[in-house]
Enzyme design. Structure first.
Site, mmCIF file in Angstrom:
data_model
loop_
_atom_site.group_PDB
_atom_site.id
_atom_site.type_symbol
_atom_site.label_atom_id
_atom_site.label_comp_id
_atom_site.label_asym_id
_atom_site.label_seq_id
_atom_site.Cartn_x
_atom_site.Cartn_y
_atom_site.Cartn_z
ATOM 1 N N ASN A 105 0.916 -0.912 0.041
ATOM 2 C CA ASN A 105 0.389 -0.085 0.236
ATOM 3 C C ASN A 105 0.788 1.486 0.045
ATOM 4 O OD1 ASN A 105 -2.111 1.768 0.617
ATOM 5 N ND2 ASN A 105 -2.303 1.681 2.711
ATOM 6 N N LYS A 160 0.165 4.151 -0.128
ATOM 7 C CA LYS A 160 -0.694 5.618 0.165
ATOM 8 C C LYS A 160 -0.117 6.700 -0.624
ATOM 9 C CE LYS A 160 -0.331 3.630 4.725
ATOM 10 N NZ LYS A 160 -0.485 3.431 6.125
ATOM 11 N N HIS A 186 -9.327 1.078 4.052
ATOM 12 C CA HIS A 186 -8.790 1.135 4.948
ATOM 13 C C HIS A 186 -8.740 2.025 6.303
ATOM 14 C CE1 HIS A 186 -4.144 2.597 6.329
ATOM 15 N NE2 HIS A 186 -3.928 1.814 5.783
ATOM 16 N N GLU A 236 -6.945 4.991 7.397
ATOM 17 C CA GLU A 236 -6.886 6.143 6.986
ATOM 18 C C GLU A 236 -8.360 6.267 5.869
ATOM 19 O OE1 GLU A 236 -3.038 5.728 5.084
ATOM 20 O OE2 GLU A 236 -2.551 5.364 7.010
ATOM 21 N N GLU A 290 -5.868 -4.875 10.005
ATOM 22 C CA GLU A 290 -4.818 -4.152 10.506
ATOM 23 C C GLU A 290 -5.158 -2.416 11.831
ATOM 24 O OE1 GLU A 290 -2.506 -2.922 6.446
ATOM 25 O OE2 GLU A 290 -4.090 -1.446 7.139
ATOM 26 N N GLY A 299 2.206 2.567 11.090
ATOM 27 C CA GLY A 299 2.803 3.579 10.456
ATOM 28 C C GLY A 299 3.347 3.857 11.782
ATOM 29 N N SER A 303 2.746 -1.995 10.667
ATOM 30 C CA SER A 303 4.486 -1.573 10.949
ATOM 31 C C SER A 303 4.474 -2.811 10.848
ATOM 32 C CB SER A 303 4.728 -1.733 12.342
ATOM 33 O OG SER A 303 4.269 -0.570 12.857
HETATM 34 P P1 PGA Z 1 2.356 0.297 7.939
HETATM 35 O O1 PGA Z 1 1.010 0.793 7.295
HETATM 36 O O2 PGA Z 1 3.335 -0.191 6.858
HETATM 37 O O3 PGA Z 1 3.527 1.768 7.800
HETATM 38 O O4 PGA Z 1 1.932 0.504 9.492
HETATM 39 C C1 PGA Z 1 0.526 -0.343 7.144
HETATM 40 C C2 PGA Z 1 -0.549 0.027 6.286
HETATM 41 O O5 PGA Z 1 -1.409 1.125 6.788
HETATM 42 O O6 PGA Z 1 -1.266 -0.820 5.258
#
Ligand code: PGA
Length: 243
Positions: free
Chosen positions: A9, A11, A95, A97, A163, A169, A206
């Site tokens: 992903n 983003k 997601h 976000e 998640e 993140g 993460s």
């Molecule tokens: P991350 O993000 O691996 O940077 O924690 C995962 C995601 O948002 O799908």
């Protein structure tokens, strides 16, 4: 048996040129090394060039979002039919976000699930609790309601990604014990909802080369959804090789 997936992903990172360079570097590696299918999810503007760059390779391409209507007055949005034109096969939906920064509700995500499947796309439905919900012991209840809402009357192929919001993140992945326990609970909820055991259940939050060997060994982990570490081709390849 559920299939395994290694999903990037990206983003709001990488332009088309950077995406193509990533594909070319990744394609120069042995992609028979892992057992999972690779799906790269770039921004909308890179979809055509990414699909072209990864044709005739082991790499698939997905979108990060879509709208649930066929067409209409939705400035700035992209429909499933428009995604079909790019020839992507996958789309990430719900997601955290999208839920928390852009205010997407369970109802909207459900409408997107229905529309994506109707349009021949395979959605990757993201679910996850925030820190308050975990600390107050409500994780399973939150996941159940997200699954019930997202999957209501949904028939067709899809992938689920667990998640935890607090792990995205932050550099603080869920421990393998937590992932084992939560993925087992999700499987139980899915069984109650008559969802086949063949539906793949990914972990995200993460994920990095430091924790994938351990997480990949956890029962019910059918792959990863990777944000930050997916921007580095060496890290992404190392994660893929652990699956
Ligand atoms: P991350 O993000 O691996 O940077 O924690 C995962 C995601 O948002 O799908």
């Amino acid at each position: 048996m559920a299939s395994k997936y290694c999903v990037a992903n990206w983003k709001m990172n990488f332009n088309g040129q950077q995406g193509k360079e990533f594909v070319s570097l990744l394609n120069s590696k042995d992609l028979n090394n892992g057992q999972s299918q690779i799906i790269l999810c770039p921004s909308f503007t890179s979809l055509f060039s990414m699909v072209e760059a990864s044709s005739n390779s082991a790499i698939s391409v997905g979108a990060q979002n879509m709208h649930f209507e066929d067409s209409g007055p939705y400035t700035g949005e992209v429909s499933a039919q428009m995604l079909n034109e790019t020839d992507v096969k996958f789309v990430i939906l719900g997601h955290s976000e999208r839920r928390h920064v852009f205010g997407e509700t369970d109802d909207m995500i459900h409408a997107k699930m229905v529309q994506s499947i109707k349009s021949g796309l395979t959605p990757i439905l993201c679910i996850g609790e925030n820190l308050d919900e975990r600390e107050s012991g409500n994780t399973n209840q939150v996941l159940r309601s997200q699954l019930e809402a997202g999957l209501a009357d949904v028939n067709g192929e899809y992938i689920i990604a667990y998640e935890p919001v607090w792990a995205i993140g932050t550099g603080k992945s869920a421990t393998s014990e937590m992932v084992a326990e939560t993925h087992a609970s999700i499987r139980n909820i899915l069984a109650e909802l008559n969802v086949s055991e063949n539906v793949s259940l990914l972990y995200g939050g993460s994920v990095s080369p430091q924790n994938t060997a351990e997480l990949a060994a956890v029962e019910n982990v059918d792959g990863f959804l990777i944000g930050g570490a997916s921007l580095d081709v060496e890290k992404f390849y190392s994660i893929y090789s652990d699956l």
